[in-house]
Write a protein that holds these residues in place. Structure first.
Motif, PDB file in Angstrom:
ATOM      1  N   MET A 176       0.822  -1.207   0.000  1.00  0.00           N
ATOM      2  CA  MET A 176       0.000   0.000   0.000  1.00  0.00           C
ATOM      3  C   MET A 176       0.856   1.257   0.000  1.00  0.00           C
ATOM      4  O   MET A 176       0.543   2.244  -0.678  1.00  0.00           O
ATOM      5  N   GLU A 177       1.944   1.238   0.763  1.00  0.00           N
ATOM      6  CA  GLU A 177       2.829   2.396   0.805  1.00  0.00           C
ATOM      7  C   GLU A 177       3.492   2.626  -0.543  1.00  0.00           C
ATOM      8  O   GLU A 177       3.708   3.774  -0.954  1.00  0.00           O
ATOM      9  N   ALA A 178       3.811   1.557  -1.252  1.00  0.00           N
ATOM     10  CA  ALA A 178       4.466   1.691  -2.549  1.00  0.00           C
ATOM     11  C   ALA A 178       3.505   2.173  -3.629  1.00  0.00           C
ATOM     12  O   ALA A 178       3.848   3.017  -4.460  1.00  0.00           O
ATOM     13  N   SER A 179       2.282   1.657  -3.603  1.00  0.00           N
ATOM     14  CA  SER A 179       1.318   2.006  -4.655  1.00  0.00           C
ATOM     15  C   SER A 179       0.662   3.355  -4.415  1.00  0.00           C
ATOM     16  O   SER A 179       0.277   4.036  -5.364  1.00  0.00           O
TER      17      SER A 179
ATOM     18  N   HIS B  94      13.696   8.758  17.966  1.00  0.00           N
ATOM     19  CA  HIS B  94      14.295   7.993  16.875  1.00  0.00           C
ATOM     20  C   HIS B  94      15.425   8.765  16.199  1.00  0.00           C
ATOM     21  O   HIS B  94      16.337   8.155  15.645  1.00  0.00           O
ATOM     22  N   ALA B  95      15.323  10.089  16.217  1.00  0.00           N
ATOM     23  CA  ALA B  95      16.294  10.948  15.528  1.00  0.00           C
ATOM     24  C   ALA B  95      16.365  10.556  14.049  1.00  0.00           C
ATOM     25  O   ALA B  95      15.342  10.301  13.437  1.00  0.00           O
ATOM     26  N   ALA B  96      17.553  10.463  13.481  1.00  0.00           N
ATOM     27  CA  ALA B  96      17.679  10.201  12.041  1.00  0.00           C
ATOM     28  C   ALA B  96      17.081   8.860  11.650  1.00  0.00           C
ATOM     29  O   ALA B  96      16.579   8.688  10.530  1.00  0.00           O
ATOM     30  N   ALA B  97      17.096   7.892  12.577  1.00  0.00           N
ATOM     31  CA  ALA B  97      16.563   6.564  12.267  1.00  0.00           C
ATOM     32  C   ALA B  97      15.072   6.611  11.937  1.00  0.00           C
ATOM     33  O   ALA B  97      14.560   5.741  11.225  1.00  0.00           O
ATOM     34  N   GLY B  98      14.366   7.614  12.435  1.00  0.00           N
ATOM     35  CA  GLY B  98      12.941   7.711  12.180  1.00  0.00           C
ATOM     36  C   GLY B  98      12.591   8.290  10.823  1.00  0.00           C
ATOM     37  O   GLY B  98      11.421   8.273  10.429  1.00  0.00           O
TER      38      GLY B  98
ATOM     39  N   ASP C 181      12.142   2.212   6.543  1.00  0.00           N
ATOM     40  CA  ASP C 181      12.246   0.866   7.092  1.00  0.00           C
ATOM     41  C   ASP C 181      11.653   0.787   8.496  1.00  0.00           C
ATOM     42  O   ASP C 181      11.458  -0.299   9.034  1.00  0.00           O
ATOM     43  N   ARG C 182      11.371   1.944   9.087  1.00  0.00           N
ATOM     44  CA  ARG C 182      10.664   2.011  10.362  1.00  0.00           C
ATOM     45  C   ARG C 182       9.336   2.732  10.144  1.00  0.00           C
ATOM     46  O   ARG C 182       9.248   3.645   9.319  1.00  0.00           O
ATOM     47  N   PRO C 183       8.292   2.364  10.875  1.00  0.00           N
ATOM     48  CA  PRO C 183       6.960   2.910  10.589  1.00  0.00           C
ATOM     49  C   PRO C 183       6.655   4.266  11.212  1.00  0.00           C
ATOM     50  O   PRO C 183       5.573   4.809  10.971  1.00  0.00           O
ATOM     51  N   ILE C 184       7.573   4.820  12.003  1.00  0.00           N
ATOM     52  CA  ILE C 184       7.257   6.058  12.721  1.00  0.00           C
ATOM     53  C   ILE C 184       6.881   7.188  11.767  1.00  0.00           C
ATOM     54  O   ILE C 184       5.920   7.945  12.003  1.00  0.00           O
ATOM     55  N   GLU C 185       7.619   7.337  10.694  1.00  0.00           N
ATOM     56  CA  GLU C 185       7.299   8.432   9.762  1.00  0.00           C
ATOM     57  C   GLU C 185       5.922   8.220   9.133  1.00  0.00           C
ATOM     58  O   GLU C 185       5.192   9.183   8.878  1.00  0.00           O
ATOM     59  N   ARG C 186       5.527   6.958   8.913  1.00  0.00           N
ATOM     60  CA  ARG C 186       4.178   6.684   8.391  1.00  0.00           C
ATOM     61  C   ARG C 186       3.115   7.051   9.410  1.00  0.00           C
ATOM     62  O   ARG C 186       2.082   7.664   9.061  1.00  0.00           O
TER      63      ARG C 186
END
Length: 416
Positions: free
Chosen positions: A32-35, A337-341, A345-350
């Motif tokens: 879903m994220e890709a499409s 999360h800092a830069a990792a967020g 590959d992690r869902p936090i930004e979503r």
């Protein structure tokens, strides 16, 4: 809150939805994220579980489980996918108009199909130019014999591209009593959807444009009488929109906290888990406090709604508290999360992107605050929650154009 709001059946429902969501929804998120477009298959699969019928009476094949059960369903779906939580909440908006304003024949025709997952309903009010100013709408319906002919467009319609039955509010005359609602099947000649536009979040959910070009609809598809349209629009926003979007925010908020505590436990800094740092632990404590307060506000409001008690102010507050706290906790999570967020590959930004989508529908935070100020000043216009519970419990009570309530010229949008 166990034993106070929720029962054993509510716990069983939560477990059922959570198990389904982990099995069927989570594996599809990457797709879903890709499409970045509506996921028809998953939307139908969720509908087939019968959860759209949470507030539909058992006499129509629904669960008859009430608003708290509906909240738990949407919350659990949103914990994994805000998009699928939004899909169910938008369908509930479409269901509300038939439950509260449909004729006996309309209820017998459509409610069993919705409860069985054979029909995905929507509600369409907002327009490109008028936005949340419902009385400024320009889409029209003109009577022609036994039919009405609809022209115009609606935007930000939840389930626009997957919906089967659209509840459309259009203008049939001047002023606040010149709005009327219709049920429009998606296969009617003269109806089409606009192209799907990529959005910031809620990928897998559609909230797009409906276009009516000399779309002929039988008078039997009218919801209530001419002039009832404003009641349909406003009640859907007040009772279902605010409660449903509260549930979406609550589920996203839960996911934010779970993911952040997991990250803070796994990430090692200075030889210890990240959560041992006082600044990180304080942020986690803030997030936990916000989530507890937000859930209490949400469950309390829909508990009152299930009891048929006045709860318009509680629903406003629940939407306000849940949306603002989810966004605030999302920001805290990104700081931890800092830069990792920042990477997908992690869902936090979503989660943070999805949380922002819940801000405007059924009224921004400023709208909720203005309405709550009216409550404090004794200037509120009456209780939709009490009046509509009476309509459901007393079948011979006819909801008039305004059901004894006054309306403001600027109303909140009811999309998504």
């Amino acid at each position: 809150m166990d034993g106070y709001f929720s029962s054993r059946l509510h716990h069983q429902l939560r477990e059922t939805v959570r198990e389904f969501t982990e099995r069927e929804v989570r594996p599809r998120i990457a797709e879903m994220e890709a499409s970045r477009t509506v996921h028809h298959e998953l939307s139908r699969l969720i509908a087939e579980q019968g959860w759209l019928g949470a507030t539909i009476g058992q006499e129509y094949g629904g669960m008859g489980a009430g608003h708290l059960a509906k909240t738990i369903i949407i919350e659990e779906l949103s914990r994994v996918s805000g998009a699928m939580g939004a899909m169910v909440q938008a369908s509930q908006l479409g269901t509300a108009k038939i439950v509260h304003f449909g004729s006996d024949e309309q209820r017998k025709t459509w409610l069993p199909a919705i409860a069985a997952g054979e029909c995905l309903p929507t509600i369409a009010v907002t327009e490109p130019e008028s936005g949340g100013h419902v009385l400024g709408m320009s889409a029209t319906a003109v009577r022609d014999g036994e039919d009405y002919v609809l022209n115009g467009s609606k935007v930000y319609v939840g389930n626009s591209h997957v919906g089967d039955l659209h509840g459309v509010v259009v203008r049939t005359g001047p002023g606040s009593k010149g709005l009327t609602a219709f049920l429009v099947e998606s296969d009617r000649p003269g109806f089409r959807t606009g192209p799907q536009r990529p959005s910031m979040g809620l990928h897998g959910f559609s909230f797009g444009e409906l276009i009516f070009e000399n779309c002929r609809v039988p008078a039997a598809n009218r919801l209530g009488d001419e002039g009832d349209g404003l009641s349909v629009a406003y009640s859907s926003s007040v009772l279902y929109g605010r409660a449903n979007l509260t549930a979406v925010s609550l589920g996203i908020h839960q996911a934010i906290l779970e993911e952040t505590t997991r990250f803070a436990s796994e990430r090692i800094r200075y030889g210890k888990p990240l959560h041992d740092l006082p600044t990180v632990k304080l942020k986690l404590g803030q997030m936990q406090s916000r989530l507890m307060t937000a859930r209490l506000a949400a469950y309390h409001a829909v508990h009152l709604l299930d009891q048929g008690l006045s709860c318009d102010a509680e629903l406003m507050n629940a939407k306000l508290v849940n949306v603002e706290s989810a966004i605030d906790s999302g920001r805290n999570a990104m700081e931890i999360h800092a830069a990792a967020g920042l990477f997908t590959d992690r869902p936090i930004e979503r989660y943070l992107r999805d949380a922002h989508h819940i801000f405007a529908p059924a009224g921004t935070s400023d709208v909720q605050l203005l309405r709550l100020a009216e409550v404090a000043l004794g200037q509120d216009k009456g209780s939709w929650s009490e009046r509509l519970s009476e309509v459901v419990r007393t079948p011979d009570l006819e909801p008039g154009p305004a059901m004894g309530l006054e309306f403001e010229p600027e109303l909140e949008p009811v999309h998504a």
